[in-house]
Design an enzyme around this catalytic site. Structure first.
Site, short mmCIF file in Angstrom:
data_model
loop_
_atom_site.label_atom_id
_atom_site.label_comp_id
_atom_site.label_asym_id
_atom_site.label_seq_id
_atom_site.Cartn_x
_atom_site.Cartn_y
_atom_site.Cartn_z
CG ASP A 75 -0.29 -0.03 2.54
OD1 ASP A 75 0.75 -0.71 2.67
OD2 ASP A 75 -0.79 0.62 3.48
CD GLU A 141 4.24 1.03 7.03
OE1 GLU A 141 4.99 1.39 7.94
OE2 GLU A 141 3.88 1.80 6.12
#
EC number: 3.5.1.18
Length: 383
Positions: A75, A141
């Site tokens: 991400d 994250e």
């Protein structure tokens, strides 16, 4: 130069493929599917783990013996205003300065590509390597980080999975690739503090209790407090007020309540319980009507010199001629979750100068160096 250019190296080709997938957190945009296909072809057993809205996977190749895990995230943070970008953030272009441009180039799709290519090469060169190689990849994250690495680690620990060493691909370098590696991180303890007063008219202060006036001396004392001295690996613990809110918006009303958000970045010289008790003692000392909600984001962790740090440092030296400087500075990372398994954790990635910024970019040649550093580390630990 575009992502489809035939002159791109395997590392840059894969990095561009990953960047072109707009995986704004918590989305993965099939980045992990691409990585898993490559790892499966290299002989890895795959275990996708979708937890709530988050895509994760665990992959492992090898048998008994020490396990070297590569960890990271697919991400990325939002792009910000598109008009501010010199190139579209998901076009993955290499400019005339040799910079690979795009969201995630530095944080951390460049690292992911370097890891995959290094492992593919190592497995081809050493098909009967010692121990095992693993990957722990998440799409959570940059967001809340509740259902990503933390949740996967809990599952792995519950079934007794072994993780001896872990390289996290966070962009650790400051000026030149490999100049800094992170061998630990400070803990992060946040809080929401509420100070209650009595609302009233500013012309009649004797009938009210102004929470701003009441809180100011206590906040000043907290800001001036010496929490610890740090140590050889960590700077002293820091306290910062990040938000302060009170008032109705009117100039003639004494507010009835104040809220403050604050955060500790703390070393191994302080404990969560110790910091909480000291804060609460200062609030009591000032006679405040207070309530605090604590939120622990992560405990401090440290990887002292040993097999992993030595192998990484030797690989950086062999590839770049540089002496890597271990550091525990900066924010938190998913390394804090992996370290709970007793794992030696080192963060090593490209230069972090443009992470989370408009026009994020990384020197394309740095990713080639990073690939070679990862490869040499594999050789030193598992060949």
């Amino acid at each position: 130069m575009t992502a489809s250019s035939p002159s791109l190296s395997p590392t840059l080709e894969l990095a561009c493929e990953l960047i072109r997938r707009p995986s704004v957190t918590p989305l993965d945009a099939d980045c992990q599917a691409l990585m898993m296909r490559r790892l499966e072809a290299a002989g890895f057993a795959l275990e996708p783990m979708r937890i709530e809205e988050v895509d994760n996977f665990w992959a492992r190749r090898g048998g008994d013996g020490p396990v070297l895990c590569f960890a990271g995230h697919t991400d990325v943070v939002p792009t910000g205003p598109l008009q501010a970008w010199q190139h579209q953030p998901f076009d993955a272009l290499i400019d005339d300065q040799g910079m690979l441009c795009g969201r995630g180039a530095a944080d951390m799709k460049g690292s992911l590509a370097s890891m995959i290519v290094a492992v593919e090469r190592f497995v081809a060169d050493h098909p009967k390597h010692k121990g095992a190689i693993a990957f722990l990849i998440t799409s959570d994250e940059e967001g809340p980080a509740h259902h990503g690495t933390k949740a996967v680690v809990e599952r792995l620990a519950a079934r007794g999975e072994r993780l001896d060493w872990c390289i996290v691909g966070e962009p650790s370098s400051t000026s030149l690739v490999g100049d800094v590696v992170k061998n630990g991180r400070r803990g992060s303890l946040g809080a929401k503090l509420t100070i209650r007063g009595v609302q009233g008219h500013v012309a009649y202060p004797h009938l009210a209790k102004n929470p701003i006036h009441l809180a100011a001396p206590a906040l000043a004392e907290l800001a001036a407090e010496h929490w610890d001295d740090g140590n050889a690996f960590f700077p002293p613990t820091s306290f910062q007020v990040s938000n302060l809110n009170s008032g109705t918006g009117a100039t003639n009303v004494i507010p009835g309540e104040l809220t403050a958000l604050f955060n500790f970045r703390f070393s191994t010289e302080s404990t969560v319980e110790g910091l909480q008790k000291r804060v609460e003692a200062i609030l009591d000392k000032h006679g405040l009507d207070w309530h605090v909600e604590w939120a622990l984001s992560g405990l401090p962790f440290l990887t002292e010199p040993g097999e992993l740090l030595d192998a990484v440092a030797a690989s950086i030296r062999a590839v770049t001629g540089r002496e890597a400087r271990p550091s525990t500075s900066g924010g938190t990372s998913d390394g804090r979750f992996i370290a709970t398994m007793g794992t030696q954790v080192v963060e090593l990635g490209p230069v972090n100068a443009t992470i989370h910024q408009v026009n994020e970019r990384v020197l394309a040649s740095d990713l080639e160096l990073l690939t070679e550093i990862y490869y040499q580390t594999l050789v030193r630990l598992l060949a």
